[in-house]
Design a protein around this motif. Structure first.
Motif, PDB file in Angstrom:
ATOM      1  N   TYR A  45      -4.757  10.650   1.819  1.00  0.00           N
ATOM      2  CA  TYR A  45      -4.215   9.701   2.118  1.00  0.00           C
ATOM      3  C   TYR A  45      -4.787   8.762   3.705  1.00  0.00           C
ATOM      4  O   TYR A  45      -4.604   7.627   3.737  1.00  0.00           O
ATOM      5  N   ILE A 104       3.214  -1.420   4.024  1.00  0.00           N
ATOM      6  CA  ILE A 104       3.060   0.033   3.953  1.00  0.00           C
ATOM      7  C   ILE A 104       4.234   0.808   3.777  1.00  0.00           C
ATOM      8  O   ILE A 104       5.283   0.308   4.322  1.00  0.00           O
ATOM      9  N   CYS A 145      -8.246   1.210   1.438  1.00  0.00           N
ATOM     10  CA  CYS A 145      -7.588  -0.340   1.022  1.00  0.00           C
ATOM     11  C   CYS A 145      -7.949  -1.395   1.803  1.00  0.00           C
ATOM     12  O   CYS A 145      -8.189  -2.389   1.554  1.00  0.00           O
ATOM     13  N   GLN A 196       2.209   8.514   4.645  1.00  0.00           N
ATOM     14  CA  GLN A 196       1.052   8.416   3.834  1.00  0.00           C
ATOM     15  C   GLN A 196       0.304   7.344   4.278  1.00  0.00           C
ATOM     16  O   GLN A 196      -1.096   7.381   4.397  1.00  0.00           O
ATOM     17  N   THR A 197       0.697   6.373   4.543  1.00  0.00           N
ATOM     18  CA  THR A 197      -0.168   4.877   5.022  1.00  0.00           C
ATOM     19  C   THR A 197       0.011   4.545   6.329  1.00  0.00           C
ATOM     20  O   THR A 197      -0.180   3.617   6.847  1.00  0.00           O
ATOM     21  N   LEU A 218      -2.851   3.218   8.449  1.00  0.00           N
ATOM     22  CA  LEU A 218      -3.201   2.000   8.171  1.00  0.00           C
ATOM     23  C   LEU A 218      -3.303   1.046   9.306  1.00  0.00           C
ATOM     24  O   LEU A 218      -4.181   0.140   9.832  1.00  0.00           O
ATOM     25  N   PHE A 270      -7.347   7.059   1.739  1.00  0.00           N
ATOM     26  CA  PHE A 270      -6.877   5.969   0.998  1.00  0.00           C
ATOM     27  C   PHE A 270      -6.719   4.874   1.888  1.00  0.00           C
ATOM     28  O   PHE A 270      -6.796   3.484   1.483  1.00  0.00           O
ATOM     29  N   SER A 271      -5.856   5.010   3.159  1.00  0.00           N
ATOM     30  CA  SER A 271      -5.537   3.948   3.909  1.00  0.00           C
ATOM     31  C   SER A 271      -6.693   3.271   4.384  1.00  0.00           C
ATOM     32  O   SER A 271      -6.666   2.207   4.346  1.00  0.00           O
ATOM     33  N   ARG A 272      -7.907   3.880   4.798  1.00  0.00           N
ATOM     34  CA  ARG A 272      -9.219   2.975   5.311  1.00  0.00           C
ATOM     35  C   ARG A 272      -9.608   2.350   3.893  1.00  0.00           C
ATOM     36  O   ARG A 272     -10.193   1.334   3.939  1.00  0.00           O
ATOM     37  N   VAL A 309       0.906  -1.198   0.000  1.00  0.00           N
ATOM     38  CA  VAL A 309       0.018  -0.115   0.095  1.00  0.00           C
ATOM     39  C   VAL A 309       0.925   1.115  -0.096  1.00  0.00           C
ATOM     40  O   VAL A 309       1.661   1.446   0.941  1.00  0.00           O
ATOM     41  N   THR A 310       0.864   1.983  -0.974  1.00  0.00           N
ATOM     42  CA  THR A 310       1.896   3.039  -1.240  1.00  0.00           C
ATOM     43  C   THR A 310       1.211   4.348  -2.010  1.00  0.00           C
ATOM     44  O   THR A 310       0.336   4.081  -2.758  1.00  0.00           O
ATOM     45  N   ALA A 311       2.107   5.492  -1.860  1.00  0.00           N
ATOM     46  CA  ALA A 311       1.693   6.722  -2.417  1.00  0.00           C
ATOM     47  C   ALA A 311       2.274   6.754  -3.781  1.00  0.00           C
ATOM     48  O   ALA A 311       1.943   7.666  -4.699  1.00  0.00           O
TER      49      ALA A 311
END
Length: 608
Positions: free
Chosen positions: A217, A240, A224, A244-245, A248, A220-222, A113-115
């Motif tokens: 972000y 991660i 995913c 940004q993550t 998570l 985004f983390s949630r 999981v990445t930006a």
């Protein structure tokens, strides 16, 4: 005169001089022994043995260069389209994964999981690392996916097999946001693109859109984790990256692990401690957690803000505390971060799960033997193409006078004018004062330097624009305030030396990529630079020597390294060429590093 024998190692000019000095119609015989010739002058009773391998080699090299350059369309700074923006053939690096890599028997499913991801959403080294590690694990037969925001700026033509796979909703700030999940393939890696229906991830660039990155972000983390729950996806490892993550792991252990996600374990890689994800408690609450719960010293409170009003959280610190494993990108950077920096106390408290694993480079993506961006390919056994790449870049940037024969100049300029390349984000971490100092010093020493990079700070950008306006029409300096993947490949191939004068450098990829393309590194001894570059003048470790290292952050320390590098280049050309071959053969591949990640994954995975 008594009989005299001598053995003379000759280059072509010395060999011709010998023939010229022999009297007309001398009485001599020759005997060929492999590449050696023995001349016996019966009149003078003198025997001379000549090794003319260098003469033959020079002729072959000239012929090789001539044959390569005849079909090349040489660029010019006057071209309407700059040479790095022309059309290049499609390059599917996934087809170049080495088939001989041994497959692992104990396989797992890993989701990154990445930006960022190279090449479609790359800003810095993070994108390269994610792509390289994912490809290396795929080549070992593991199942790997990357989850990435579907930035508006992503060029869809770079994605193959793109299709909508899931439509679902993910919570943010009191609303359930309709979200699309697409699947595609990039560089041979399956990628899941998360696209919200709101304004997140809109804009022309990966970062800097018309939205708050922190909010985007957190969403985004949630999103995913929500996708994994909706689809019933239970990877062994959720890997991660960066702040940004960082939310998570909090979301996973305090929410989704109590719902349906039981199997995954969380691995966090910190690529740069400078970016920490400052977050107010109420901002964290927008993703569905109670932000006040994490405002404690043992959880996610930002240590620097204790006693302030208001105190704030750090998503990176929260990720450190809540992840099963924390990895940083070189052994030396691990030591440095335990000794200094505001996160040192959190890392010391979590020392038993903190590892330093040196990054690798993707040797399929960075391969001068197959690189479609190069005008001429080359490898460690045949570096003729590197000379052509150097001339191509020099000519395209106006560093070579027009009207000169390409093959003649390529052969004559060898070991005359060293070309130094610095490819870097223009930020304080990278040693801006040393970069600007090097620009002047390289010119004074009779070399050429090309700086490629962008500045996020307007003041730095203005400073370098001034330098570019001052120097870019001259014969020695080019400052290119942009970023181009294509041009970076060409510059590494053209460079005699690659300069990385970072004040601190968690790992650094430029020095490893530079060596892959036959550029000798000049680096400051810090972080991953200290783990990959070893000084040419270290008499105790000659077998690992591969560059020029300095320790201070002052201009004098850099001057010392530049002086030694220039002297070595000009005074020891044969040793220089040997060093080029040596650094090109160093294995800095992800395949050499991925096994360490696999071992760490296995140490925390849950086996059903």
């Amino acid at each position: 005169m008594g009989t005299m024998s001598s053995v003379v190692e000759m280059k072509i000019d010395a060999f011709l001089s010998f023939n010229h000095l022999i009297k007309p119609k001398p009485s001599f015989t020759t005997t060929k022994l492999s590449s050696r010739f023995t001349f016996h002058d019966h009149n003078k009773k003198q025997t001379c043995k000549f090794k003319i391998r260098s003469q033959v080699g020079a002729e072959k090299q000239t012929a090789s260069v001539d044959s390569r350059v005849k079909d090349i369309v040489w660029p010019s700074p006057d071209d309407e389209i700059v040479f790095w923006n022309k059309e290049f053939p499609h390059w599917d690096v996934s087809q170049q994964a080495p088939a001989e890599i041994e497959k692992d028997s104990d396989l797992m499913h890993i989701i990154h999981v990445t930006a960022e991801m190279a090449p479609i959403a790359k800003v810095g080294g993070l994108g390269d690392v994610v792509t390289g590690l994912a490809r290396a694990c795929l080549s070992r037969a593991h199942k790997v996916d990357i989850m990435l925001p579907f930035y508006e700026c992503i060029e869809r033509e770079q994605i193959s097999e793109l299709e909508l796979i899931t439509t679902y909703e993910s919570y943010y700030d009191g609303n359930w946001v309709p979200t699309n999940a697409y699947r595609g393939v990039v560089s041979g890696i399956p990628v899941i693109f998360i696209q919200p229906s709101n304004y997140f991830f809109k804009g022309q660039y990966v970062y800097g859109g018309s939205y708050k990155e922190l909010e985007a972000y957190l969403y985004f983390s949630r999103a995913c984790l929500e996708w994994m729950q909706v689809t019933g996806t239970q990877p062994d490892i959720i890997h991660i990256h960066e702040w940004q993550t960082g939310s998570l792991p909090l979301l996973y252990w305090d929410m989704y692990h109590y719902l349906s996600l039981k199997k995954p374990r969380i691995v966090l890689t910190i690529h740069n401690m400078e970016h920490y994800g400052e977050c107010r408690k109420e901002e964290l609450s927008k993703c569905g957690l109670d932000g006040s719960i994490y405002a404690t010293l043992d959880k996610a409170v930002d240590d620097r803000t204790i006693g302030h009003n208001p105190e704030r959280l750090s998503l990176l610190k929260g990720g450190i505390v809540y992840s099963n494993v924390v990895i940083t990108v070189s052994p030396t950077y691990l030591k440095e971060t335990l000794c200094s920096g505001w996160l040192a106390s959190a890392l010391i408290l979590n020392r038993d799960k903190y590892y330093g694993v040196l990054n690798g480079i993707d040797t399929a993506m960075w391969n001068p033997a197959t690189d479609v961006f190069l005008p001429s390919k080359f490898n460690a056994r045949n570096t003729e193409g590197k000379k052509i790449c150097k001339y191509y870049v020099q000519r395209g940037l106006g560093l070579i006078l027009k009207g000169t024969s390409a093959s003649k100049l390529i052969n004559e300029m060898e070991n005359k004018v060293p070309l130094i390349v610095c490819i870097s984000r223009l930020v304080a971490q990278k040693g801006l004062h040393l970069i600007t100092h090097a620009i002047k010093q390289v010119e004074e020493r009779g070399g050429q330097i090309i700086v490629l990079g962008k500045a996020s700070d307007g003041r730095v950008q203005t400073e370098f624009e001034g330098l570019a306006n001052l120097h870019n029409q001259g014969p020695s300096i080019r400052i290119l305030l942009t970023y181009s993947e294509e041009l970076s490949h060409m510059l590494y191939a053209a460079a005699d030396m690659v300069l990385v004068p970072s004040i601190y450098e968690p790992c650094g990829l430029a020095q490893m990529i530079g060596m892959r393309y036959g550029a000798i590194p000049i680096v400051r001894k810090t972080g991953g630079l200290a783990d990959t570059v070893f000084d040419m003048d270290d008499q105790l470790h000659r077998e690992t020597a591969n560059g020029f290292v300095f320790e201070g952050i002052d201009e004098g320390s850099l001057n010392w390294a530049l002086d030694r590098a220039f002297s070595f280049y000009r005074e020891k050309p044969e040793e220089w060429n040997t060093t080029i071959q040596k650094v090109m053969e160093i294995d800095n591949s992800w395949n050499n590093t991925a096994g360490k990640y696999i071992d760490i994954y296995n140490s925390v995975r849950v086996r059903c």
